[in-house]
Design an enzyme around this catalytic site. Structure first.
Site, PDB file in Angstrom:
ATOM      1  N   PHE A 129     -60.796  69.610 -53.358  1.00  0.00           N
ATOM      2  CA  PHE A 129     -59.417  69.293 -52.969  1.00  0.00           C
ATOM      3  C   PHE A 129     -59.275  67.786 -52.841  1.00  0.00           C
ATOM      4  O   PHE A 129     -60.025  67.149 -52.119  1.00  0.00           O
ATOM      5  CB  PHE A 129     -59.026  69.959 -51.646  1.00  0.00           C
ATOM      6  CG  PHE A 129     -57.591  69.664 -51.274  1.00  0.00           C
ATOM      7  CD1 PHE A 129     -56.541  70.313 -51.909  1.00  0.00           C
ATOM      8  CD2 PHE A 129     -57.290  68.701 -50.322  1.00  0.00           C
ATOM      9  CE1 PHE A 129     -55.218  70.020 -51.599  1.00  0.00           C
ATOM     10  CE2 PHE A 129     -55.967  68.404 -50.003  1.00  0.00           C
ATOM     11  CZ  PHE A 129     -54.932  69.064 -50.640  1.00  0.00           C
ATOM     12  N   ASP A 216     -64.888  61.165 -52.052  1.00  0.00           N
ATOM     13  CA  ASP A 216     -63.699  61.480 -51.265  1.00  0.00           C
ATOM     14  C   ASP A 216     -64.180  61.851 -49.861  1.00  0.00           C
ATOM     15  O   ASP A 216     -64.613  62.978 -49.617  1.00  0.00           O
ATOM     16  CB  ASP A 216     -62.930  62.629 -51.925  1.00  0.00           C
ATOM     17  CG  ASP A 216     -61.668  63.024 -51.134  1.00  0.00           C
ATOM     18  OD1 ASP A 216     -61.579  62.650 -49.946  1.00  0.00           O
ATOM     19  OD2 ASP A 216     -60.802  63.709 -51.706  1.00  0.00           O
ATOM     20  N   LYS A 245     -57.053  60.803 -43.116  1.00  0.00           N
ATOM     21  CA  LYS A 245     -57.150  61.710 -41.967  1.00  0.00           C
ATOM     22  C   LYS A 245     -57.450  61.002 -40.632  1.00  0.00           C
ATOM     23  O   LYS A 245     -56.544  60.492 -40.025  1.00  0.00           O
ATOM     24  CB  LYS A 245     -58.139  62.833 -42.282  1.00  0.00           C
ATOM     25  CG  LYS A 245     -57.575  63.765 -43.385  1.00  0.00           C
ATOM     26  CD  LYS A 245     -57.972  65.213 -43.248  1.00  0.00           C
ATOM     27  CE  LYS A 245     -57.057  66.116 -44.053  1.00  0.00           C
ATOM     28  NZ  LYS A 245     -57.469  66.336 -45.432  1.00  0.00           N
TER      29      LYS A 245
HETATM   30  C1  LIG Z   1     -56.714  66.205 -46.718  1.00  0.00           C
HETATM   31  C2  LIG Z   1     -57.474  65.772 -47.900  1.00  0.00           C
HETATM   32  C3  LIG Z   1     -56.876  65.059 -48.954  1.00  0.00           C
HETATM   33  C4  LIG Z   1     -55.383  64.786 -49.002  1.00  0.00           C
HETATM   34  O1  LIG Z   1     -54.934  63.994 -47.954  1.00  0.00           O
HETATM   35  P1  LIG Z   1     -53.350  63.886 -47.688  1.00  0.00           P
HETATM   36  O2  LIG Z   1     -53.271  62.885 -46.568  1.00  0.00           O
HETATM   37  O3  LIG Z   1     -52.860  65.235 -47.316  1.00  0.00           O
HETATM   38  O4  LIG Z   1     -52.722  63.388 -48.923  1.00  0.00           O
HETATM   39  C5  LIG Z   1     -57.665  64.651 -49.991  1.00  0.00           C
HETATM   40  N1  LIG Z   1     -58.990  64.905 -50.021  1.00  0.00           N
HETATM   41  C6  LIG Z   1     -59.600  65.583 -49.032  1.00  0.00           C
HETATM   42  C7  LIG Z   1     -61.070  65.838 -49.113  1.00  0.00           C
HETATM   43  C8  LIG Z   1     -58.867  66.061 -47.953  1.00  0.00           C
HETATM   44  O5  LIG Z   1     -59.477  66.767 -47.003  1.00  0.00           O
END
Ligand SMILES: *Cc1c(COP(=O)(O)O)cnc(C)c1O
Length: 392
Positions: A129, A216, A245
Site C-alpha cells: 500500500f 516506504d 503518519k
Molecule cells: C498510510 C500509508 C500511505 C498513505 O498515506 P496517506 O497520508 O494516507 O496519503 C502510504 N504508504 C503506507 C505504507 C501507509 O501506511
C-alpha cells in the site's frame, strides 16, 4: 447528522469523538474508549499531548504559513533533525504519505531519465500500500484500490513480497528498472514481516544494478517498530525513504528523504507543494521528534509490542482459528482463519478501538505512550472477543 454533505468515500463506524487524552478518547455521549489504533499509526504521542498543543498554539499565533517562495527556517531545522536521525542527505516536504511517495516516484523517474533510461520502471510488491493518488494507487498491490481508476499509471513492475528470486528475475531480464519501492513491514497488507535478510538482499541487488532502494516508512517509521526506522533492524540504508503518519502527530506532514545521487535529482521547477513544510506543520514535527527522542519511544514501542504479543500468544496461541500472531514493535497483526471485520464493532461496544485489515487480520497500532496497565486492558478486552468470535 449531515452525513449527506460528504462523499461516501468511507464506511464510518457509528461514533464521533469529541476529545482525547493520551491513549483515551471520549465520544460525544461521554463514553470512554481505549485507543489501540492511534488514528492508524498517526498519534504516536497520544491525543491532546500538552507539548504539541503548546507548540501549535504558539506557532499559530506567530505564523502558520508563508510559502516555499521564501526561506522557511523551521523547515530547514526539521530537515536537519531528520537527516541527523536517518543519515540521509536531503528532504522534500509534502502533506501526506501519498505525496511523499509521489515525490519518491517522480525522483526515481527523473533519476532514470538522467541515466538515459527512456521509460524508467519501478519494482513494487504484491499486497503493498502506497497511497490513493493515481501514481501511488498504481504502485499499490491491491486490485480493490485500483479498480475503476484505469488507465493506471504505467512504469511499475509487480513481484511477490518477500521473494528475492522474483526480484533477481526482473534484474536478469530488464534494463529499464531504476528503483525498488517497498514497505519494510507491510501495514495495510496485514502486518506482513519479511524474512530477516530481505532488505539486505534487496540492498545488494540495488547496489549491483544501480537501482534506488526506496523504503516506504510512512507507517513503520518514527519509532513504531522498535527502532526509529524499520530499516535499522537490518541496518540497511535506503537511497530514498518516505515518512508521514506519526511525523506530525496528527498535523498533516509528509517527507521524502534521499541521499547520494538521488538527493541531487530534484531541482528548482521539478517538484513542489503549496503547503508542504509550512511553519505550523514543521513546528509540530519538530516537537514530535523532540519528545520521541527524550522519551526514547522506540524502546516503548518494543516493550508494548512484546507485552501484547506475549499476552496474545498465551491466550490465543493454541486456538486453531488464529493462524498467526505477528509483531514488529508496536505493530501487531493477529491473522485469523476467516474474515473478522465485525470484531471492530464488537470492540467498539466494549470501549476499545482496533482495526482489521486485509479482511482477516486484526491490526493494532497503539500510541507509543500506552502504559502496561492499558496494554493489559487491550489484551483482556480483545482476547474474549476473538475467542467468542472463533467459536460462533
Ligand atoms: C498510510 C500509508 C500511505 C498513505 O498515506 P496517506 O497520508 O494516507 O496519503 C502510504 N504508504 C503506507 C505504507 C501507509 O501506511
Amino acid at each position: 447528522m449531515a452525513e449527506k454533505s460528504l462523499m461516501s468515500t468511507y464506511s464510518r463506524l457509528p461514533v464521533a469523538f469529541s476529545r482525547g487524552e493520551g491513549a483515551w478518547l471520549w465520544d460525544s455521549d461521554g463514553k470512554r474508549y481505549l485507543d489501540a489504533v492511534a488514528g492508524v499509526a498517526v498519534c504516536s504521542l497520544g491525543h491532546a499531548h500538552p507539548a504539541i498543543a503548546k507548540t501549535l498554539a504558539q506557532q499559530a499565533s506567530r505564523l502558520i504559513h508563508t510559502s516555499n517562495l521564501y526561506q522557511i527556517p523551521l523547515q530547514e531545522e526539521l530537515g536537519q533533525a531528520l537527516i541527523d536521525r536517518t543519515t540521509m542527505a536531503r528532504c522534500f516536504f509534502g502533506n501526506s504519505g501519498a505525496e511523499a511517495n509521489e515525490a519518491a516516484i517522480k525522483l526515481a523517474r527523473l533519476y532514470g531519465h538522467q541515466k538515459g533510461i527512456e521509460k524508467p520502471h519501478i519494482v513494487v510488491m504484491e499486497q503493498s500500500f502506497h497511497g490513493r493518488t493515481l501514481a501511488t494507487l498504481s504502485a499499490t498491490g491491491n486490485r480493490k484500490i485500483q479498480a475503476g481508476f484505469e488507465p493506471l499509471v504505467s512504469g511499475f513492475l509487480r513481484v511477490p513480497f518477500d521473494d528475492i528470486a522474483a526480484v533477481n528475475q526482473v534484474a536478469a531480464s530488464r534494463q529499464d528498472v531504476v528503483a525498488v519501492l517497498v514497505e519494510p513491514v507491510q501495514g495495510e497488507g496485514g502486518v506482513r514481516i519479511p524474512g530477516a535478510d530481505y532488505l539486505t538482499q534487496l540492498r545488494g541487488i540495488c547496489d549491483r544494478r544501480g537501482w534506488l532502494l526506496m523504503l516506504d516508512e510512512i507507517q513503520t517509521g518514527m519509532c513504531r517498530t522498535g527502532q526509529w526506522f524499520a530499516w535499522q533492524h537490518e541496518n540497511v540504508r535506503p537511497d530514498v525513504m518516505t515518512l508521514a503518519k506519526a511525523l506530525g502527530n496528527g498535523v498533516p506532514v509528509g517527507a521524502c528523504l534521499a541521499r547520494g545521487d538521488a538527493a541531487e535529482v530534484l531541482v528548482p521547477g521539478s517538484h513542489g507543494s503549496t503547503y508542504g513544510g509550512n511553519p505550523l506543520a514543521c513546528a509540530s514535527a519538530l516537537t514530535t521528534i523532540e519528545i520521541m527522542s527524550q522519551q526514547q519511544l522506540e524502546l516503548s514501542a518494543e516493550a508494548i509490542g512484546k507485552q501484547l504479543a506475549r499476552g496474545f500468544q498465551q491466550a490465543l496461541g493454541d486456538n486453531p482459528g488464529v493462524v498467526d500472531i505477528r509483531e514488529r514493535g508496536a505493530m501487531i497483526g493477529l491473522e485469523l482463519d476467516r474474515p473478522c471485520g465485525e470484531l471492530v464493532t464488537q470492540a467498539l461496544q466494549q470501549g476499545l478501538l482496533i482495526n482489521v485489515t486485509a479482511g482477516n487480520v486484526v491490526r493494532l497500532l497503539p500510541p507509543l505512550i500506552m502504559d502496561t496497565q492499558q496494554v493489559n486492558q487491550v489484551i483482556e478486552t480483545l482476547v474474549p472477543l476473538i475467542t467468542g468470535f472463533l467459536t460462533e
